[in-house]
Design a protein around this motif. Structure first.
Motif, PDB file in Angstrom:
ATOM      1  N   GLY A  70      -4.797   5.569  -5.577  1.00  0.00           N
ATOM      2  CA  GLY A  70      -4.403   4.229  -6.002  1.00  0.00           C
ATOM      3  C   GLY A  70      -4.810   3.167  -5.002  1.00  0.00           C
ATOM      4  N   VAL A  71      -5.037   3.565  -3.758  1.00  0.00           N
ATOM      5  CA  VAL A  71      -5.455   2.634  -2.703  1.00  0.00           C
ATOM      6  C   VAL A  71      -6.889   2.916  -2.269  1.00  0.00           C
ATOM      7  CG1 VAL A  71      -4.973   1.900  -0.327  1.00  0.00           C
ATOM      8  CG2 VAL A  71      -3.083   2.305  -1.889  1.00  0.00           C
ATOM      9  N   VAL A  72      -7.266   4.197  -2.263  1.00  0.00           N
ATOM     10  CA  VAL A  72      -8.621   4.610  -1.885  1.00  0.00           C
ATOM     11  C   VAL A  72      -9.209   5.364  -3.077  1.00  0.00           C
ATOM     12  CG1 VAL A  72     -10.038   5.848  -0.194  1.00  0.00           C
ATOM     13  CG2 VAL A  72      -7.850   4.850   0.518  1.00  0.00           C
ATOM     14  N   ASP A  92      10.617   2.804  -9.806  1.00  0.00           N
ATOM     15  CA  ASP A  92      10.173   1.879  -8.761  1.00  0.00           C
ATOM     16  C   ASP A  92      11.272   1.678  -7.725  1.00  0.00           C
ATOM     17  OD1 ASP A  92       7.794   1.667 -10.156  1.00  0.00           O
ATOM     18  OD2 ASP A  92       8.039  -0.455 -10.657  1.00  0.00           O
ATOM     19  N   GLU A  93      12.525   1.622  -8.176  1.00  0.00           N
ATOM     20  CA  GLU A  93      13.655   1.440  -7.259  1.00  0.00           C
ATOM     21  C   GLU A  93      13.810   2.646  -6.335  1.00  0.00           C
ATOM     22  OE1 GLU A  93      13.867   0.947 -10.630  1.00  0.00           O
ATOM     23  OE2 GLU A  93      13.844  -1.244 -10.551  1.00  0.00           O
ATOM     24  N   GLU A  94      13.581   3.842  -6.859  1.00  0.00           N
ATOM     25  CA  GLU A  94      13.671   5.045  -6.021  1.00  0.00           C
ATOM     26  C   GLU A  94      12.537   5.092  -5.006  1.00  0.00           C
ATOM     27  OE1 GLU A  94      15.906   8.314  -8.841  1.00  0.00           O
ATOM     28  OE2 GLU A  94      13.816   7.794  -9.328  1.00  0.00           O
ATOM     29  N   ILE A  95      11.334   4.714  -5.417  1.00  0.00           N
ATOM     30  CA  ILE A  95      10.199   4.672  -4.486  1.00  0.00           C
ATOM     31  C   ILE A  95      10.495   3.671  -3.379  1.00  0.00           C
ATOM     32  CG2 ILE A  95       7.772   4.005  -4.225  1.00  0.00           C
ATOM     33  CD1 ILE A  95       7.348   5.124  -7.110  1.00  0.00           C
ATOM     34  N   ARG A  96      10.958   2.506  -3.749  1.00  0.00           N
ATOM     35  CA  ARG A  96      11.320   1.485  -2.757  1.00  0.00           C
ATOM     36  C   ARG A  96      12.375   2.038  -1.808  1.00  0.00           C
ATOM     37  NH1 ARG A  96      12.700  -4.379  -1.926  1.00  0.00           N
ATOM     38  NH2 ARG A  96      14.807  -4.298  -1.088  1.00  0.00           N
ATOM     39  N   ALA A  97      13.396   2.697  -2.340  1.00  0.00           N
ATOM     40  CA  ALA A  97      14.476   3.238  -1.500  1.00  0.00           C
ATOM     41  C   ALA A  97      13.946   4.273  -0.519  1.00  0.00           C
ATOM     42  CB  ALA A  97      15.581   3.826  -2.378  1.00  0.00           C
ATOM     43  N   VAL A  98      13.043   5.140  -0.950  1.00  0.00           N
ATOM     44  CA  VAL A  98      12.453   6.136  -0.049  1.00  0.00           C
ATOM     45  C   VAL A  98      11.711   5.438   1.082  1.00  0.00           C
ATOM     46  CG1 VAL A  98      10.634   7.890   0.163  1.00  0.00           C
ATOM     47  CG2 VAL A  98      12.291   8.037  -1.701  1.00  0.00           C
ATOM     48  N   LEU A  99      10.908   4.449   0.737  1.00  0.00           N
ATOM     49  CA  LEU A  99      10.138   3.742   1.764  1.00  0.00           C
ATOM     50  C   LEU A  99      11.046   2.963   2.708  1.00  0.00           C
ATOM     51  CD1 LEU A  99       7.150   2.692  -0.498  1.00  0.00           C
ATOM     52  CD2 LEU A  99       7.191   4.508   1.244  1.00  0.00           C
ATOM     53  N   VAL A 100      12.115   2.409   2.181  1.00  0.00           N
ATOM     54  CA  VAL A 100      13.093   1.701   3.011  1.00  0.00           C
ATOM     55  C   VAL A 100      13.758   2.687   3.975  1.00  0.00           C
ATOM     56  CG1 VAL A 100      15.381   0.638   2.851  1.00  0.00           C
ATOM     57  CG2 VAL A 100      13.510  -0.219   1.451  1.00  0.00           C
ATOM     58  N   PHE A 101      14.110   3.864   3.472  1.00  0.00           N
ATOM     59  CA  PHE A 101      14.694   4.891   4.347  1.00  0.00           C
ATOM     60  C   PHE A 101      13.720   5.237   5.467  1.00  0.00           C
ATOM     61  CE2 PHE A 101      14.401   9.524   5.144  1.00  0.00           C
ATOM     62  CZ  PHE A 101      15.415   9.604   6.080  1.00  0.00           C
ATOM     63  N   ILE A 102      12.474   5.498   5.122  1.00  0.00           N
ATOM     64  CA  ILE A 102      11.476   5.848   6.135  1.00  0.00           C
ATOM     65  C   ILE A 102      11.374   4.735   7.180  1.00  0.00           C
ATOM     66  CG2 ILE A 102       8.996   6.191   6.528  1.00  0.00           C
ATOM     67  CD1 ILE A 102       8.962   7.657   3.764  1.00  0.00           C
ATOM     68  N   ASP A 143       0.825  -1.208   0.000  1.00  0.00           N
ATOM     69  CA  ASP A 143       0.000   0.000   0.000  1.00  0.00           C
ATOM     70  C   ASP A 143       0.863   1.263   0.000  1.00  0.00           C
ATOM     71  OD1 ASP A 143      -2.377  -1.416  -0.082  1.00  0.00           O
ATOM     72  OD2 ASP A 143      -2.661  -1.357   2.091  1.00  0.00           O
ATOM     73  N   LEU A 144       1.925   1.266   0.778  1.00  0.00           N
ATOM     74  CA  LEU A 144       2.815   2.430   0.803  1.00  0.00           C
ATOM     75  C   LEU A 144       3.426   2.669  -0.573  1.00  0.00           C
ATOM     76  CD1 LEU A 144       4.587   1.859   4.240  1.00  0.00           C
ATOM     77  CD2 LEU A 144       2.709   3.444   3.710  1.00  0.00           C
ATOM     78  N   PHE A 145       3.816   1.585  -1.233  1.00  0.00           N
ATOM     79  CA  PHE A 145       4.380   1.695  -2.576  1.00  0.00           C
ATOM     80  C   PHE A 145       3.335   2.247  -3.548  1.00  0.00           C
ATOM     81  CE2 PHE A 145       5.471   0.283  -6.787  1.00  0.00           C
ATOM     82  CZ  PHE A 145       6.826   0.571  -6.864  1.00  0.00           C
ATOM     83  N   THR A 146       2.124   1.715  -3.499  1.00  0.00           N
ATOM     84  CA  THR A 146       1.059   2.144  -4.408  1.00  0.00           C
ATOM     85  C   THR A 146       0.688   3.597  -4.177  1.00  0.00           C
ATOM     86  OG1 THR A 146       0.206  -0.112  -4.542  1.00  0.00           O
ATOM     87  CG2 THR A 146      -1.309   1.652  -5.179  1.00  0.00           C
ATOM     88  N   ILE A 147       0.577   4.018  -2.921  1.00  0.00           N
ATOM     89  CA  ILE A 147       0.257   5.411  -2.603  1.00  0.00           C
ATOM     90  C   ILE A 147       1.334   6.339  -3.160  1.00  0.00           C
ATOM     91  CG2 ILE A 147       0.104   7.093  -0.708  1.00  0.00           C
ATOM     92  CD1 ILE A 147      -1.290   4.799   0.915  1.00  0.00           C
ATOM     93  N   THR A 148       2.577   5.952  -2.997  1.00  0.00           N
ATOM     94  CA  THR A 148       3.668   6.791  -3.486  1.00  0.00           C
ATOM     95  C   THR A 148       3.677   6.838  -5.009  1.00  0.00           C
ATOM     96  OG1 THR A 148       4.953   6.158  -1.536  1.00  0.00           O
ATOM     97  CG2 THR A 148       6.144   7.236  -3.318  1.00  0.00           C
ATOM     98  N   LYS A 149       3.466   5.725  -5.633  1.00  0.00           N
ATOM     99  CA  LYS A 149       3.524   5.667  -7.101  1.00  0.00           C
ATOM    100  C   LYS A 149       2.287   6.280  -7.760  1.00  0.00           C
ATOM    101  CE  LYS A 149       4.538   2.608 -10.957  1.00  0.00           C
ATOM    102  NZ  LYS A 149       5.200   1.352 -11.318  1.00  0.00           N
TER     103      LYS A 149
END
Length: 161
Positions: A110-112, A128-138, A99-105
């Motif tokens: 995208g979720v609601v 997609d790799e940058e979105i993943r990296a941001v979420l991983v950082f968070i 869900d976090l990935f979908t909301i960001t992308k």
């Protein structure tokens, strides 16, 4: 004899430098204990990259320290919600990785579907790799309790929450 010693010394220096670079690469690419994203291991390099991408794309709304906008639980005059914090004081850790990935992308819609938000969709802006990296950082900033809760939510996710 002096030339042979100089050559051997040079080879030793190059060898030690190569070992140092290889060791640093192994350390930075080693999985971070207790942190994954959609079941995949996370590296310190990925966290560092995520911090850079977050600073450039997310911090202006969600805060450099992930603290969100003031009064983030109170609707704005537009009827929309302010940007929430992504630290442990917010609710980001209540959501599954997917869900976090979908909301960001795709944005919150995208979720609601139909939900109006000031959160932009980052599809076409971030990979997609940058979105993943941001979420991983968070996720890397959360205390153990929040991280464990979120890992459980992610493990129980069946395609959206």
């Amino acid at each position: 004899m002096k030339r042979k010693s100089t050559i051997l010394f040079g080879i030793a220096v190059v060898g030690l430098a190569a070992i140092a670079v290889f060791t640093q690469k192994q350390v930075s690419e080693a999985p971070v204990d207790g942190l994954s994203f959609m079941g995949e291991p996370v590296t310190t390099d990925e966290i560092a990259r995520g911090q850079e991408v977050y600073a450039a794309n997310c911090a202006s709304c969600h805060g450099a320290s992930l603290g969100g906008q003031p009064d983030w639980k109170r609707r704005l005059d537009t009827g929309r919600m302010p940007a929430p914090p992504h630290d442990e004081s917010g609710h980001t850790w209540h959501h599954a990785d997917r869900d976090l990935f979908t909301i960001t992308k795709l944005g919150v819609g995208g979720v609601v579907p139909g939900y109006e938000s000031d959160m932009p969709a980052y599809e076409g802006v971030l990979t997609d790799e940058e979105i993943r990296a941001v979420l991983v950082f968070i996720k890397s900033t959360w205390p153990d309790r929040e991280r464990a809760f979120q890992a459980n939510v992610t493990a129980n996710d069946q395609g959206g929450s």
